[in-house]
Design an enzyme around this catalytic site. Structure first.
Site, PDB file in Angstrom:
ATOM      1  N   LYS A 178      11.257  50.809  98.901  1.00 38.71           N
ATOM      2  CA  LYS A 178       9.862  50.507  99.222  1.00 38.71           C
ATOM      3  C   LYS A 178       9.807  49.199 100.012  1.00 38.71           C
ATOM      4  CE  LYS A 178       5.455  50.165  96.656  1.00 38.71           C
ATOM      5  NZ  LYS A 178       4.880  50.255  95.290  1.00 38.71           N
ATOM      6  N   SER A 180       2.094  53.101  90.083  1.00 36.95           N
ATOM      7  CA  SER A 180       2.612  53.270  91.446  1.00 36.95           C
ATOM      8  C   SER A 180       3.972  53.955  91.540  1.00 36.95           C
ATOM      9  CB  SER A 180       2.680  51.919  92.158  1.00 36.95           C
ATOM     10  OG  SER A 180       1.393  51.501  92.514  1.00 36.95           O
ATOM     11  N   SER A 208       1.356  53.554  94.741  1.00 37.41           N
ATOM     12  CA  SER A 208       1.571  52.970  96.049  1.00 37.41           C
ATOM     13  C   SER A 208       2.974  53.217  96.604  1.00 37.41           C
ATOM     14  CB  SER A 208       1.312  51.457  96.002  1.00 37.41           C
ATOM     15  OG  SER A 208       2.255  50.826  95.160  1.00 37.41           O
TER      16      SER A 208
END
Lengths: 472, 44
Positions: free
Chosen positions: A81, A183, A159
Site C-alpha cells: 500500500k 481498511s 482504504s
C-alpha cells in the site's frame, strides 16, 4: 512457467523456486509484466518497481542456488500500500497534496521483507489519507476509484484498495495493507481475498503514514489464511522506532493451537438481519461449515458502547493533529473527495475532553472484551453486510435503505475490535451475484494463531478462496 | 472505461459539522468512572 503460478499460495511458489522449477528473476518478470499491464486497469498500481525487484531477484536466485534459505517468503514478489515509505521513491499516501513526497527511509515492514528475500514489485493504490476523514466516494484517491477485479463497475473496498484488488487479480502473490478501522477487512471481503489485521503493536508502523496513532496497524492480504501467517511471521516483531510497538514477535505455529473441537466461537444470530438478503445463503452455509469443523458455536452479545461515536472521535482528533500542516497550507482542499476534506477540517473542533473521554472509554471496552473472551475463544460475524457497492453509488448509505434489525448483534465488530486493538481476519465464504462474500473472525490480543487455525480449516473444507476473476 | 461518479454531498461542511455534533451528543451521554484513565501511557 504456467499461468497457475499467478494464483498459487506463497508456500507453493517458494517450494517451486527451491526446486528450480523457475527462477526468481523469471517469477519477478512474469508478475511485473502482469502488474504493470493489468494494475492500471483496476486503478490498483501507484508505482511500479519491477526494475529494482529484478536486480534484487538476481541475488535471491544466488542465495537459493547456494541453499541459503531465509524464510517462507524468500523469492516471492509482493506489493505494498502506498502509505509505506520506500527510500528514494514517491510515497503519495493516495493523496494529491503528497503526490511528489519522497522519504529517505524505508518502512520497517518493507525492510524486514527485503531482509528475508521477498521482492517489492510495486506500490499499490489506496484511498487518500487512508480515508481518515470519512469519504463519500469510491473515487477518493489519487489513482481514481479502486476497481473490483470481479466486476469493474464495483468498488474494491478501502482504504487498502490496491492491495486487495492486486491479490485478487493475481498481480502479486501477497500485499501489505493497513487498517485503522476496517481498511484490511473491508477490501479483503469485497475482493475475495484473505486479509489479516494483526493485534495493535505486533507489527511496526515505522515508515507508514500515521492516521490515528492508537489505532493504526499494518497487515497482509493474501490468497489463504496460511499465507497470512507466513507473512505475519516475517513482518511482526519489536521496533524501537515505533512507540506503539508491543515488543512481541509472532511465530506461525498452528500445530500448537487449541483443537477446533475444544474451541467455542461466539456469534449473533441477528447478524443475518443486518445482511443483505442476497448474501444470507452464503453466510448460513459458512456458519454450517464452521459447525462441521467441530467448533462449538454459541450465541453471544457484543458489549454495548457507542462504537461509531467512539472511533470517529479518536480517528478525528488524532488525524486532525497528524495533518495540521495540511490545514495550514490549505492543501486539504486538493483532496479528491470534498466530504473527506470537510470532515478533516471539522475534526479540528473536537474538544480535548471529548477525545479523552473516548480514550478513557477504550479502557472499559478492553475490559468488556476480556470478559467476553472468558466465555469464548473467538467471535465470528459477516465481514460486511453486503457485496462490493457500485462505484457510481455514494458510500455513506444514502443509496439504499438501511435495515432496522431487532438487535445490534456483531454489526459494529469492526470498530469495536479496532478500538480494543484486537486481531481479525476476513476470508471468502461464498458468492452472491458473482461477487465475493466475506466472513470475519476476531480473537483476543496476540491470538493470531487461533484465528489462522480456524480460517485454514474453513479453507480446507471450501474452495471459495481458490476462485479467481477473469482478467479484464 | 467511462465511470459515473456519485454527486458530492450537497453541503459537505454542514454534513461534517452535523456528524461531529452527533458524536459529541452521543459521548456526552456516556458515563465513565472517574478513576478510569485514558488508553495511553506516558513513559518517563
Amino acid at each position: 512457467m504456467t499461468d497457475d503460478v499467478f494464483f498459487a499460495p506463497i508456500s507453493d511458489i517458494n517450494a517451486r523456486l527451491k526446486k528450480r522449477e523457475f527462477s526468481t528473476v523469471e517469477l519477478v518478470k512474469a508478475f511485473g509484466a502482469r502488474l504493470e499491464t493489468l494494475g492500471p486497469k483496476y486503478n490498483a498500481l501507484a508505482l511500479p518497481l519491477t526494475k529494482i525487484a529484478l536486480e534484487r531477484a538476481k541475488s535471491v536466485d544466488g542465495e537459493l542456488k547456494r541453499e541459503r534459505y531465509r524464510g517462507p517468503t524468500q523469492g516471492v514478489p509482493f506489493g505494498a500500500k502506498d502509505l509505506l515509505s520506500f527510500a528514494g521513491h514517491p510515497t503519495t499516501w493516495g493523496a494529491k497534496p503528497y503526490a511528489t513526497q519522497v522519504f529517505n527511509e524505508t518502512a520497517t515492514v518493507l525492510q524486514k521483507l527485503d531482509d528475508t528475500g521477498s521482492l517489492l514489485l510495486g506500490k499499490l493504490s489506496m484511498v487518500e489519507l487512508a480515508g481518515g476523514g470519512g469519504y463519500r466516494m469510491a473515487g477518493a484517491s489519487l489513482t481514481g476509484p479502486g476497481l473490483n477485479p470481479w466486476d469493474i463497475t464495483r468498488w474494491a473496498g478501502g482504504s487498502s484498495s490496491g492491495p486487495a484488488s492486486a491479490v485478487a487479480a493475481g498481480l502479486v502473490p501477497f500485499a501489505l495493507g493497513s487498517e485503522t478501522s476496517g481498511s484490511i477487512i473491508t477490501p479483503a471481503a469485497f475482493c475475495g481475498v484473505t486479509g489479516l489485521r494483526p493485534t495493535y503493536g505486533l507489527v511496526s508502523r515505522h515508515g507508514a503514514m500515521p492516521l490515528s496513532w492508537t489505532l493504526d496497524k499494518i497487515g497482509p492480504l493474501c490468497r489463504t489464511a496460511e499465507d497470512c501467517g507466513l507473512v505475519l511471521q516475517v513482518i511482526s516483531g519489536a521496533d524501537s522506532n515505533d512507540p506503539g510497538s508491543a515488543g512481541k514477535s509472532f511465530y506461525y505455529a498452528p500445530q500448537f493451537s487449541r483443537k477446533l473441537t475444544e474451541m467455542k466461537i461466539g456469534f449473533a444470530a441477528v447478524d443475518v438481519e443486518w445482511a443483505d438478503p442476497e448474501i444470507r445463503p452464503a453466510l448460513d452455509a459458512a456458519i454450517k461449515t464452521l459447525r462441521e469443523t467441530g467448533a462449538n458455536l454459541v450465541e453471544v452479545k457484543l458489549p454495548d458502547f457507542p462504537w461509531s461515536a467512539l472511533i470517529s472521535t479518536v480517528i478525528g482528533a488524532e488525524s486532525a493533529s497528524v495533518f495540521e500542516s495540511l490545514f495550514a497550507t490549505g492543501q486539504v482542499d486538493e483532496l479528491a473527495d470534498p466530504s473527506q476534506a470537510a470532515h478533516l477540517k471539522a475534526n479540528l473542533a473536537i474538544p480535548a475532553t471529548q477525545y479523552l473521554k473516548a480514550m478513557r472509554a477504550r479502557i472499559l471496552v478492553q475490559k468488556a472484551f476480556r470478559e467476553l473472551f472468558e466465555d469464548v475463544d473467538l467471535l465470528v460475524a459477516p465481514a460486511r453486510c453486503g457485496v462490493a457497492p457500485k462505484i457510481s453509488e455514494p458510500l455513506d448509505g444514502t443509496a439504499s435503505p438501511q435495515p432496522q434489525p431487532s438487535a445490534p448483534g456483531m454489526h459494529s465488530l469492526i470498530p469495536a475490535a479496532n478500538l480494543a486493538g484486537l486481531p481479525g481476519i476476513s476470508f471468502p465464504c461464498g458468492f452472491a451475484s458473482g461477487l465475493p462474500v466475506g466472513l470475519q473472525l476476531v480473537g483476543p490480543a496476540f491470538r493470531e494463531n487461533a484465528l489462522l487455525v480456524v480460517a485454514t480449516e474453513f479453507q480446507k473444507r471450501t474452495d471459495w478462496h481458490k476462485r479467481h476473476p477473469l482478467a479484464v | 472505461m467511462a465511470q459515473t461518479i456519485p454527486a458530492p454531498a450537497p453541503d459537505p461542511d454542514k454534513q461534517a459539522h452535523d456528524d461531529l455534533q452527533r458524536n459529541a451528543d452521543t459521548l456526552a451521554k456516556l458515563s465513565i468512572p472517574m478513576s478510569t484513565e485514558p488508553a495511553f501511557q506516558f513513559k518517563a
